[in-house]
Design a protein around this motif. Structure first.
Motif, PDB file in Angstrom:
ATOM      1  N   GLU A 121      21.773  12.389 -13.560  1.00  0.00           N
ATOM      2  CA  GLU A 121      20.880  11.413 -12.939  1.00  0.00           C
ATOM      3  C   GLU A 121      21.328   9.975 -13.187  1.00  0.00           C
ATOM      4  O   GLU A 121      21.262   9.136 -12.298  1.00  0.00           O
ATOM      5  CB  GLU A 121      19.446  11.625 -13.440  1.00  0.00           C
ATOM      6  CG  GLU A 121      18.377  11.086 -12.500  1.00  0.00           C
ATOM      7  CD  GLU A 121      18.134   9.598 -12.661  1.00  0.00           C
ATOM      8  OE1 GLU A 121      17.692   8.950 -11.697  1.00  0.00           O
ATOM      9  OE2 GLU A 121      18.383   9.070 -13.766  1.00  0.00           O
ATOM     10  N   TYR A 165      15.311   7.515  -8.433  1.00  0.00           N
ATOM     11  CA  TYR A 165      16.029   8.382  -7.505  1.00  0.00           C
ATOM     12  C   TYR A 165      15.451   8.309  -6.101  1.00  0.00           C
ATOM     13  O   TYR A 165      16.162   8.542  -5.114  1.00  0.00           O
ATOM     14  CB  TYR A 165      16.036   9.820  -8.010  1.00  0.00           C
ATOM     15  CG  TYR A 165      16.989  10.699  -7.216  1.00  0.00           C
ATOM     16  CD1 TYR A 165      18.326  10.324  -7.074  1.00  0.00           C
ATOM     17  CD2 TYR A 165      16.560  11.851  -6.581  1.00  0.00           C
ATOM     18  CE1 TYR A 165      19.207  11.092  -6.327  1.00  0.00           C
ATOM     19  CE2 TYR A 165      17.423  12.623  -5.836  1.00  0.00           C
ATOM     20  CZ  TYR A 165      18.751  12.241  -5.718  1.00  0.00           C
ATOM     21  OH  TYR A 165      19.618  12.991  -4.966  1.00  0.00           O
ATOM     22  N   PHE A 171      20.320  17.999 -14.399  1.00  0.00           N
ATOM     23  CA  PHE A 171      19.624  16.771 -13.994  1.00  0.00           C
ATOM     24  C   PHE A 171      19.844  15.676 -15.030  1.00  0.00           C
ATOM     25  O   PHE A 171      20.187  14.538 -14.679  1.00  0.00           O
ATOM     26  CB  PHE A 171      18.131  17.045 -13.829  1.00  0.00           C
ATOM     27  CG  PHE A 171      17.335  15.799 -13.522  1.00  0.00           C
ATOM     28  CD1 PHE A 171      17.249  15.319 -12.231  1.00  0.00           C
ATOM     29  CD2 PHE A 171      16.692  15.097 -14.530  1.00  0.00           C
ATOM     30  CE1 PHE A 171      16.535  14.162 -11.949  1.00  0.00           C
ATOM     31  CE2 PHE A 171      15.971  13.942 -14.258  1.00  0.00           C
ATOM     32  CZ  PHE A 171      15.895  13.478 -12.960  1.00  0.00           C
ATOM     33  N   LEU A 174      22.113  16.413  -7.175  1.00  0.00           N
ATOM     34  CA  LEU A 174      20.781  15.838  -7.280  1.00  0.00           C
ATOM     35  C   LEU A 174      19.946  16.126  -6.036  1.00  0.00           C
ATOM     36  O   LEU A 174      18.716  16.282  -6.134  1.00  0.00           O
ATOM     37  CB  LEU A 174      20.862  14.341  -7.529  1.00  0.00           C
ATOM     38  CG  LEU A 174      21.347  13.931  -8.931  1.00  0.00           C
ATOM     39  CD1 LEU A 174      21.322  12.418  -9.084  1.00  0.00           C
ATOM     40  CD2 LEU A 174      20.510  14.581 -10.020  1.00  0.00           C
TER      41      LEU A 174
END
Length: 272
Positions: free
Chosen positions: A112, A247, A108, A221
């Motif tokens: 990200e 996100y 992550f 993701l």
């Protein structure tokens, strides 16, 4: 260091499931060496490496002198590793490298905010538990433990011992717990971690670099979102919730898109 370039998320899951007990760190650029934030800062602005120990200890001393104004309980400031952990937590450059026991947490952080190929590093902590540099075989993990009073100043601050310690502070904050986190503490900050590991057992695989192509980002993701690996879960506070909104801008379910596209004419409200 072994380098493995992956092509899809499933391969990353299969690779890392085999690494029981290892520690993982994500880097948003596959081209970055494994160096601490302190090393990057000093390399950029303080070229005289002989003064690095002096600068590091001065920063730590000043933080300890002033941080008590913002803490309800100041006893963590009496512990070197916990003081460094507090500094790291609040954005100071330190010699700590954040790792996680979870490869998914590392992935992550790698992906990200990535805009090009990222990387996850896997560190063979089970093997490092009982080994030491070949030049200093007496400096095992237990001997150099920075949680013991005086050990940081003795084994790490001089910036001469090619050692690596890993572990958690005696007391962990909420973020460290949420991220299954641990710290890697290098004895020399002028060398990247992969170079420091060269001083250990050359016949054992101690570090693996998994290159995650940017094309994998959306797939990865989405899978991590379903696993609840987000800023909101990794930073269990208002900051984490706010950062998670980034996100959420990318994640829009098909049903919401359909409802939005078929809303009554003249209705400007965004989908909820």
């Amino acid at each position: 260091m072994r380098v493995v370039r992956l092509t899809h998320w499933k391969a990353f899951v299969e690779e890392t499931e085999r690494l029981n007990g290892w520690a993982f760190r994500g880097e948003i650029s596959a081209n970055w060496p494994l160096m601490t934030s302190l090393a990057r800062r000093l390399l950029a602005y303080c070229p005289d490496r002989s003064l690095w120990p002096l600068r590091e200890m001065r920063a730590l001393r000043i933080f300890r002198r002033k941080a008590h104004n913002y803490l309800r309980d100041e006893h963590p400031l009496r512990d070197d590793l916990r003081s460094l952990s507090l500094m790291q937590h609040h954005g100071a450059p330190t010699r700590l490298l954040d790792f996680s026991k979870s490869p998914y947490v590392a992935a992550f952080f790698a992906l990200e905010q990535a805009s090009s190929d990222a990387a996850v590093y896997a560190l063979n902590t089970p093997r490092l538990w009982s080994t030491a540099p070949q030049s200093t075989p007496h400096l095992t993990r237990d001997v150099i433990d920075p949680r013991i009073d005086g050990h940081f100043e003795r084994y790490f601050w001089p910036n001469v011992n090619p050692v690596i310690w890993f572990g958690e502070p005696a007391e962990m904050d909420r973020r460290l717990v949420a991220q299954s986190g641990l710290f890697v503490v290098p004895g020399r900050i002028d060398l990247p971690l992969e170079q420091l590991l060269d001083s250990y057992d050359p016949h054992t695989e101690l570090l693996t670099k998994y290159v995650l192509p940017i094309e994998m980002r959306h797939e990865a993701l989405a899978a991590l979102y379903r696993m609840n690996v987000t800023y909101a879960s990794l930073f269990p506070d208002l900051e984490g919730l706010a950062r998670a909104s980034g996100y959420e801008l990318e994640m829009v379910w098909d049903r919401l898109i359909e409802d939005y596209q078929h809303r009554p004419a003249g209705e400007d409200a965004a989908p909820r």
